[in-house]
Design a protein around this motif. Structure first.
Motif, short mmCIF file in Angstrom:
data_model
loop_
_atom_site.label_atom_id
_atom_site.label_comp_id
_atom_site.label_asym_id
_atom_site.label_seq_id
_atom_site.Cartn_x
_atom_site.Cartn_y
_atom_site.Cartn_z
N ARG A 46 0.84 -1.21 0.00
CA ARG A 46 0.00 0.00 0.00
C ARG A 46 0.87 1.26 0.00
O ARG A 46 0.55 2.25 -0.65
N ARG B 204 2.25 1.80 -3.47
CA ARG B 204 1.19 2.29 -4.35
C ARG B 204 0.90 3.76 -4.10
O ARG B 204 0.77 4.56 -5.02
N ARG B 205 0.86 4.14 -2.81
CA ARG B 205 0.62 5.55 -2.45
C ARG B 205 1.73 6.44 -3.00
O ARG B 205 1.48 7.53 -3.53
#
Lengths: 44, 250
Positions: free
Chosen positions: A24, A27-28
């Motif tokens: 995550r 991805r951020r």
């Protein structure tokens, strides 16, 4: 559940949240990248 | 190709962070081999002791994460520059600490089912650990409240300095009150370690592996938070520019 199932589930549940968190974060970071300048990334 | 595809390396990556990640992954594989296959079963607990190699290291590294959060928070509050980078490090460390503490609670619950026949008891160690977990979830919620970046940093630093005081309470809860949870096997007050050689090695190795994972995650998360702050500042700057442009008489 069998005895061994508890052990395997414990190990899987130990590493799965860590892997998910790392994914995550990556991805951020990719999503934010187009909106920042190179000067905002002093580590590069 | 889109910049958000997984084939593109994340902008937080450097050669050093990549190597740290590879060490963490390799260490995790070795730890799994040691913990699940090579170490002996415990005389009393049988094979359920294999949960210890993830349960105990995640607990210790969660403590480490929360102490690191407090140190960075103190650095922000009392440092001359009131560094926002220290605030971001504190936040990143607390996030990783919450994940590790959550893992400790879940693995402890599964181990408890095997050892005690129940997933949960309102035992002093379990209750204080759950309380510590909830406290740091609250800390993360406080970080998400509104205000400027410096207001966020100051507010959350104060919370972090109070929250860290819970750690001794959790660690010594098994000595302070009658507890179902066993007393410390390694970090004993008299220094007498009661564990077999390979088991002890695997446990210490587990601590090293999870500490490496912690460092890797915090490094990346700190950089992501820096990007978030930069985007936020750019948004504020753009809004101010637009406002000034509106105020200029035509």
């Amino acid at each position: 559940m069998k005895h061994a199932d508890f052990i395997v589930i414990s190990w899987v549940l130990s590493f799965a949240p860590i892997a998910l968190y790392a994914w995550r974060n990556a991805r951020r970071a990719r999503r934010l990248d187009p909106f920042v300048e190179k000067s905002d990334k002093p580590w590069t | 190709m889109s910049n958000t595809t997984t084939s593109v390396p994340p902008p937080t990556r450097t050669a050093a962070s990549r190597n740290l990640g590879l060490i963490a992954i390799f260490g995790s594989i070795v730890l799994a081999l040691l913990g699940l296959f090579f170490t002996a079963e415990d005389v009393d607990q049988g094979s359920s002791v294999r949960i210890m190699y993830v349960h105990v290291p995640t607990a210790w590294v969660a403590y480490l994460a929360f102490v690191f959060t407090a140190v960075c928070s103190a650095g922000h509050l009392w440092g001359r520059k009131h560094s926002l980078n220290l605030d971001r490090l504190a936040g990143a460390s607390a996030e990783v600490g919450v994940i590790f503490m959550g893992v400790t609670l879940v693995t402890g619950s599964l181990w408890g089912r095997l050892s005690w026949g129940t997933y949960w008891q309102w035992d002093p160690r379990l209750t204080t650990t759950a309380f510590l977990f909830v406290t740091y979830v609250g800390y993360l919620a406080v970080r998400g409240l509104g205000g400027t970046q410096h207001q966020r940093a100051k507010r959350s630093a104060i919370v972090a300095l109070f929250a860290v005081l819970e750690i001794p309470l959790v660690h010594f809860s098994v000595l302070l009150w009658r507890s179902l949870h066993q007393e410390a096997t390694v970090l004993r007050p008299n220094g007498d370690v009661k564990m077999d050689g390979l088991m002890l090695f695997s446990l210490v190795f587990g601590v090293a592996v999870f500490t490496t994972i912690f460092a890797w995650l915090v490094l990346h998360r700190n950089r992501v938070l820096a990007l978030v702050d930069a985007v936020e500042l750019r948004g504020i700057d753009a809004a101010l520019e637009a406002r000034r442009a509106e105020e200029v008489p035509s």
